[in-house]
Write a protein that holds these residues in place. Sequence first.
Motif, PDB file in Angstrom:
ATOM      1  N   LEU A  87       0.831  -1.194   0.000  1.00  0.00           N
ATOM      2  CA  LEU A  87       0.000   0.000   0.000  1.00  0.00           C
ATOM      3  C   LEU A  87       0.871   1.253   0.000  1.00  0.00           C
ATOM      4  O   LEU A  87       0.641   2.195  -0.784  1.00  0.00           O
ATOM      5  N   VAL A  88       1.888   1.255   0.859  1.00  0.00           N
ATOM      6  CA  VAL A  88       2.783   2.418   0.924  1.00  0.00           C
ATOM      7  C   VAL A  88       3.534   2.577  -0.396  1.00  0.00           C
ATOM      8  O   VAL A  88       3.659   3.699  -0.926  1.00  0.00           O
ATOM      9  N   MET A  89       4.011   1.455  -0.954  1.00  0.00           N
ATOM     10  CA  MET A  89       4.789   1.530  -2.195  1.00  0.00           C
ATOM     11  C   MET A  89       3.922   1.998  -3.361  1.00  0.00           C
ATOM     12  O   MET A  89       4.338   2.843  -4.178  1.00  0.00           O
ATOM     13  N   MET A 148      11.399   2.636  -5.724  1.00  0.00           N
ATOM     14  CA  MET A 148      11.055   1.250  -5.405  1.00  0.00           C
ATOM     15  C   MET A 148      12.237   0.529  -4.730  1.00  0.00           C
ATOM     16  O   MET A 148      12.052  -0.252  -3.790  1.00  0.00           O
ATOM     17  N   GLN A 149      13.446   0.814  -5.217  1.00  0.00           N
ATOM     18  CA  GLN A 149      14.621   0.191  -4.610  1.00  0.00           C
ATOM     19  C   GLN A 149      14.818   0.654  -3.169  1.00  0.00           C
ATOM     20  O   GLN A 149      15.147  -0.147  -2.287  1.00  0.00           O
ATOM     21  N   ILE A 150      14.604   1.943  -2.930  1.00  0.00           N
ATOM     22  CA  ILE A 150      14.755   2.468  -1.564  1.00  0.00           C
ATOM     23  C   ILE A 150      13.729   1.830  -0.635  1.00  0.00           C
ATOM     24  O   ILE A 150      14.052   1.356   0.465  1.00  0.00           O
ATOM     25  N   LEU A 151      12.462   1.808  -1.079  1.00  0.00           N
ATOM     26  CA  LEU A 151      11.408   1.229  -0.245  1.00  0.00           C
ATOM     27  C   LEU A 151      11.621  -0.273  -0.041  1.00  0.00           C
ATOM     28  O   LEU A 151      11.362  -0.810   1.044  1.00  0.00           O
ATOM     29  N   MET A 152      12.110  -0.940  -1.077  1.00  0.00           N
ATOM     30  CA  MET A 152      12.393  -2.374  -0.947  1.00  0.00           C
ATOM     31  C   MET A 152      13.513  -2.602   0.061  1.00  0.00           C
ATOM     32  O   MET A 152      13.460  -3.549   0.857  1.00  0.00           O
ATOM     33  N   ALA A 153      14.514  -1.730   0.037  1.00  0.00           N
ATOM     34  CA  ALA A 153      15.615  -1.866   0.992  1.00  0.00           C
ATOM     35  C   ALA A 153      15.117  -1.657   2.421  1.00  0.00           C
ATOM     36  O   ALA A 153      15.509  -2.393   3.344  1.00  0.00           O
ATOM     37  N   SER A 158      15.148  -4.595   5.233  1.00  0.00           N
ATOM     38  CA  SER A 158      15.823  -4.362   6.513  1.00  0.00           C
ATOM     39  C   SER A 158      14.884  -4.623   7.675  1.00  0.00           C
ATOM     40  O   SER A 158      15.256  -5.237   8.675  1.00  0.00           O
ATOM     41  N   THR A 159      13.636  -4.166   7.540  1.00  0.00           N
ATOM     42  CA  THR A 159      12.669  -4.359   8.614  1.00  0.00           C
ATOM     43  C   THR A 159      12.331  -5.833   8.778  1.00  0.00           C
ATOM     44  O   THR A 159      12.187  -6.337   9.900  1.00  0.00           O
ATOM     45  N   MET A 160      12.194  -6.558   7.669  1.00  0.00           N
ATOM     46  CA  MET A 160      11.917  -7.993   7.752  1.00  0.00           C
ATOM     47  C   MET A 160      13.070  -8.734   8.414  1.00  0.00           C
ATOM     48  O   MET A 160      12.862  -9.679   9.179  1.00  0.00           O
ATOM     49  N   MET A 161      14.288  -8.279   8.135  1.00  0.00           N
ATOM     50  CA  MET A 161      15.432  -8.886   8.802  1.00  0.00           C
ATOM     51  C   MET A 161      15.389  -8.613  10.299  1.00  0.00           C
ATOM     52  O   MET A 161      15.661  -9.492  11.123  1.00  0.00           O
ATOM     53  N   VAL A 162      15.003  -7.395  10.635  1.00  0.00           N
ATOM     54  CA  VAL A 162      14.892  -7.050  12.054  1.00  0.00           C
ATOM     55  C   VAL A 162      13.834  -7.922  12.729  1.00  0.00           C
ATOM     56  O   VAL A 162      13.953  -8.282  13.899  1.00  0.00           O
TER      57      VAL A 162
END
Length: 583
Positions: free
Chosen positions: A247-249, A282-287, A291-295
Amino acid sequence: MLITLGRRYLRPYAPAIGVLLVLQLLQTLASLYLPSLNADIIDDGVVVGDIGFIWRTGGWMLAVSLGQVACAIGAVVLGARAATSFGRDLRHDLFDAVQTFSAREVGQFGAPSLITRTTNDVQQIQMVLLMGFTIMVMAPIMAVGGVIMALRQDVELSALLLVVVPVLAVVMGLLLWRMLPYFRAMQGRIDAINGVLREQITGLRVVRAFVREQREIERFGEANTALFETSLGAGKLMALAFPAVMLVMNASSVAVLWFGAQQIDRGAMQVGSLTAFLSYLMQILMAVMMSTMMVMMVPRAAVAANRVVAVLDTQSSVVEPTTPVPLASVNDGDGPRGVLRFDDVEFRYPGADEPVLAGVAFEAVPGTVTAVIGSTGAGKTTLLGLVPRLFDATGGTVSVDGVDVRSFAQADLASLMGLVPQKAFLFSGTIASNLRYGRPDATDDELWAALEIAQARDFVEELADGLEAPVTQGGTTFSGGQRQRLAIARAVVRRPRIYLFDDSFSALDYATDARLRAALAPRTADATVLVVAQRVATIRDADQILVLEHGRIVGRGTHAELLASNATYQEIVTSQMSLEEAA
């Protein structure tokens, strides 16, 4: 703890990890470079109709893409190799650590928890490392590089990043905050279900004998439901994460197209630059999302790491001596070999008010049988376990041939013992592999001779494969009496100086018990025999009988002497037979 484990176990793979980081850097730079080339094709090729430029730049894009794919494959291969090697080494060290534990440490953690820590917990850490080698390296570079490249395309449009990135970070942060309790609880739920399952499988016969299948199904259902609910709670939040991110993307993409179209309409921006900016966004939001999923994964791995480190950092109460006494130097003359002595021995569990054993003192010499008898909970098995150092005495000394057992190397001390535990346990394999467990070079003739002594030859000969007959884990394909006889034969094959029988004749009928003891006597004529028993008939021919009560020796002597003078022994005897039969 996660970082500590990584430093300790990834050090041997540092060169491979260094190459991996370089490959990930090259791959990420290629990802950042491709949208810029695409913008050039649109603005300088398609718009002006320069076909040659399109072919040249397109060829360069293809080469960069192939390089990116090659770097990605190399990084994944190196990351997978490092992570799986880490898991292998950690499991190896965990297994080694558990092997050094005494009965006290095993009881402290519990078998189900040790199994979970060695398998599931290591798997969690290994998975985070594998993801970390790819995502955690790529995401920061892609986020920073994406911002720089987006600014190069259009500074004014880049202001959207000041809104979009914090919004995505807050959404993912809230989801993470809700997930953490579930991840913390999950490992405990897995421990619980492993404990119930292991108990039910091990005690299957008891469950059926008491017709408690329905209750056990309910117990397993409760543990299973607890794990299900915890996993479902985490799963719902994880399922919510992806729609929230999308939704954000998508809202960000709409905003970029809206404001970018106005920029193009004013002539302040080209179509190719807008396309490239959208790709960088898109690359920034994906990064940020990666990162959040890794957290999200890290907390569960951190819990697993704490549990693993707790096992690795636990020192066994049975410690190897710094300068062990060489076995060859003990009784290398003409003296007796295998003299066992207890000098004022005490044993108590940590924090216990009363000792399990106190003031135990006796000597057992080669060529004699020393029996220990007493009521349930008197400390008989504990006394026997002090000899092979299944746990160490907390007071006094246990010695073999005048040397404190704590002064021997564990392997040397074990080579002197032939232990038949209270619960006869057989390993998966064959009868021959089980009998050779303590002496791999034993011949088939020696195995058959040991089976003859243990009164097990008849039923082994009846098996189609004889010595090569398969044995399931725990020996569940054999009866309790057959398992006991095979365990006794295993000890006989070893030819130790000291035989330790921990209530090892309880599953045998009186006739088999008598025949076995008669056949065993010649083999143990020059060895020390220590027998723990509940049955008077098993030990009444012993040279020395110790009567144990509340951890103390309250009587010693032969069967006849104790029968005439010791009230505790008389009570044990009369509970099993009349005084006339005993006499």
